[in-house]
Design an enzyme around this catalytic site. Structure first.
Site, PDB file in Angstrom:
ATOM      1  N   HIS A 155       1.235  -1.038  -0.001  1.00 43.72           N
ATOM      2  CA  HIS A 155      -0.406  -0.006  -0.032  1.00 43.72           C
ATOM      3  C   HIS A 155       0.627   1.088   0.149  1.00 43.72           C
ATOM      4  O   HIS A 155       0.721   2.227  -0.496  1.00 43.72           O
ATOM      5  CB  HIS A 155      -1.287  -0.021   1.233  1.00 43.72           C
ATOM      6  CG  HIS A 155      -1.869  -1.005   1.357  1.00 43.72           C
ATOM      7  ND1 HIS A 155      -2.999  -1.593   0.471  1.00 43.72           N
ATOM      8  CD2 HIS A 155      -1.452  -2.159   1.950  1.00 43.72           C
ATOM      9  CE1 HIS A 155      -3.534  -2.201   1.139  1.00 43.72           C
ATOM     10  NE2 HIS A 155      -2.524  -2.713   2.406  1.00 43.72           N
TER      11      HIS A 155
HETATM   12  C1  BDR Z   1      -2.436   0.741   5.454  1.00 41.57           C
HETATM   13  O1  BDR Z   1      -2.492   0.058   6.956  1.00 41.57           O
HETATM   14  C2  BDR Z   1      -1.064  -0.247   7.689  1.00 41.57           C
HETATM   15  O2  BDR Z   1      -1.359  -1.482   8.268  1.00 41.57           O
HETATM   16  C3  BDR Z   1      -0.786  -0.611   6.598  1.00 41.57           C
HETATM   17  O3  BDR Z   1       0.917  -0.153   6.578  1.00 41.57           O
HETATM   18  C4  BDR Z   1      -0.974   0.622   5.300  1.00 41.57           C
HETATM   19  O4  BDR Z   1       0.010   1.983   6.108  1.00 41.57           O
HETATM   20  C5  BDR Z   1      -3.017  -0.430   4.090  1.00 41.57           C
HETATM   21  O5  BDR Z   1      -4.725  -0.091   5.070  1.00 41.57           O
END
Ligand code: BDR
Ligand code: CA
Length: 307
Positions: free
Chosen positions: A235
Site C-alpha cells: 500500500h
Molecule cells: C495501511 O494500513 C497499514 O497496515 C499499512 O501500513 C498501510 O499504511 C493499509 O490499509
C-alpha cells in the site's frame, strides 16, 4: 530535488516505501517522523531506526504521537507481527533525534519554502501540526498519503486502517486546504508482490533485500492463511510512486469527507461523485495503476538500486 518528510508507522509496507524513497535520487528525505499505528510508537520508532541503519540514511528520525487524537490506539499486529516487522529482530539502530516529530516539523517548515509530506500511517502528527501551526502549512506543497478508498475499507466494511485508526486526524487533514494526493485501497490493493517477487528481492537485493524478505514473511503467511492468496499489498509504496512516477496511475479529483462517527462508518472516505456537485475538490485520488510497470520498477529498484 524534492524535499520530503516521511510520516510513518513501520510496518512492512512502510519499510518498502521508505526504502523506495531513499533509493530515488529525486528525493531528499529531511526527516522520518514516526507515529503509533500498525504497532505502538516504541516499535514503529525502533523499526524506522533499524531500517535507517540498513539504508545508511543520515537524516533525522523523530518520535511522534503515541495515540490517536480521540480514540484508543488500534493496531494491525496480525498483519505486521507484534513488533511491526514480522517478529524479525534488528538491534543495530540509526540514532533517534532528541527533537520530537512536532518540533522537527515546525523547524523544517520554518527553514524551508516548500516541503512535501509522504504520510504512510494514521495522520495524527499532521493533524496536530495543522492545529498548532496553521501559519506554517502553506509551506506544505502537497501531502501524498496512503489511506481510505472509494471502494470501501479493509479494517471494517467502510474503514481503511489508517483512516479507521485516527479518523479525527484524517478529517482535519482533509479539511485543511493543503493539496492532497490519496493512494487508497482502490489502487493499493492492485499493487501487490508475489512470493516469486520477494524471492528475487531477497536474492539480488543485498542486506536491504534480506531485511525486506524477512519482515514480509508474516504478511505472506497472513495472506495465505486468512485471505487465501499469496500476495502482499505494498500500500504505502504508492504514496512515494505517486510523486516520482505519476505516469503509473490514473487519477481523479474529488471532494471527499472522512467520517469520524463511532459506528460502522468510522474512517470512511466518502467521495462526492454527483455529476453536478458544487463542492470544490480537496483531493486527487489514484484510481488505477499499471501493475506490470509498478512491479518492474519495484524489482529494479530493490535488486539493482543503491545510494
Ligand atoms: C495501511 O494500513 C497499514 O497496515 C499499512 O501500513 C498501510 O499504511 C493499509 O490499509
Ligand atoms: Ca503504514
Amino acid at each position: 530535488m524534492r524535499k520530503l518528510i516521511i510520516d510513518c508507522d513501520p510496518g512492512i509496507d512502510d519499510a518498502f516505501a521508505i526504502a523506495s524513497a531513499y533509493l530515488d535520487p529525486e528525493f531528499e528525505i529531511l526527516a522520518i517522523h514516526t507515529v503509533a499505528g500498525n504497532v505502538d510508537i516504541e516499535n514503529t520508532t525502533h523499526n524506522a531506526r533499524a531500517l535507517a541503519h540498513v539504508l545508511g540514511y543520515k537524516g533525522s528520525i523523530n518520535r511522534g504521537a503515541k495515540a490517536p487524537l480521540i480514540y484508543e490506539p488500534f493496531s494491525a499486529a496480525e498483519v505486521h507481527g507484534n513488533n511491526g516487522f514480522g517478529g524479525y529482530q534488528l538491534t543495530e539502530l540509526a540514532p533517534l533525534s532528541e527533537e520530537s516529530a512536532f518540533d522537527s516539523a515546525r523547524r523544517i517548515l520554518l527553514e524551508n519554502d516548500k516541503i512535501t509530506y509522504v504520510a504512510l500511517g494514521p495522520l495524527t502528527n499532521l493533524a496536530i501540526l495543522i492545529k498548532a501551526h496553521p501559519e506554517l502549512i502553506h509551506k506544505i506543497e502537497v501531502i501524498s498519503l496512503m489511506g481510505g478508498g472509494i471502494k470501501g475499507g479493509n479494517t471494517t466494511l467502510a474503514g481503511e486502517f489508517n483512516f479507521y485508526a485516527d479518523p479525527h486526524a484524517a478529517h482535519i487533514v482533509f479539511e485543511s486546504g493543503i493539496p492532497l494526493i490519496m493512494a487508497g485501497l482502490d489502487v493499493t490493493e492492485k499493487a501487490y508482490i508475489t512470493t516469486e517477487d520477494i524471492n528475487e528481492i531477497k536474492t539480488n537485493g543485498r542486506q536491504l533485500g534480506e531485511l525486506l524478505y524477512e519482515i514480509s514473511k508474516v504478511s505472506f503467511k497472513f495472506s495465505k492463511e486468512i485471505l487465501g492468496h499469496e500476495r502482499v499489498h505494498l500500500h504505502d509504496v504508492m504514496s512515494v510512486l505517486a510523486l516520482s512516477h505519476p505516469d503509473l496511475f490514473v487519477t481523479k479529483d474529488f471532494h471527499m469527507r472522512i467520517s469520524t462517527d463511532d459506528n460502522f462508518m468510522r474512517g470512511m472516505s466518502m467521495a462526492d461523485r454527483r455529476p453536478r456537485s458544487q463542492e470544490k475538490p480537496n483531493v486527487t485520488v489514484l484510481t488505477e495503476i499499471d501493475r506490470d510497470k509498478f512491479r518492474q520498477l519495484l524489482l529494479t529498484r530493490f535488486t539493482i538500486g543503491g545510494h
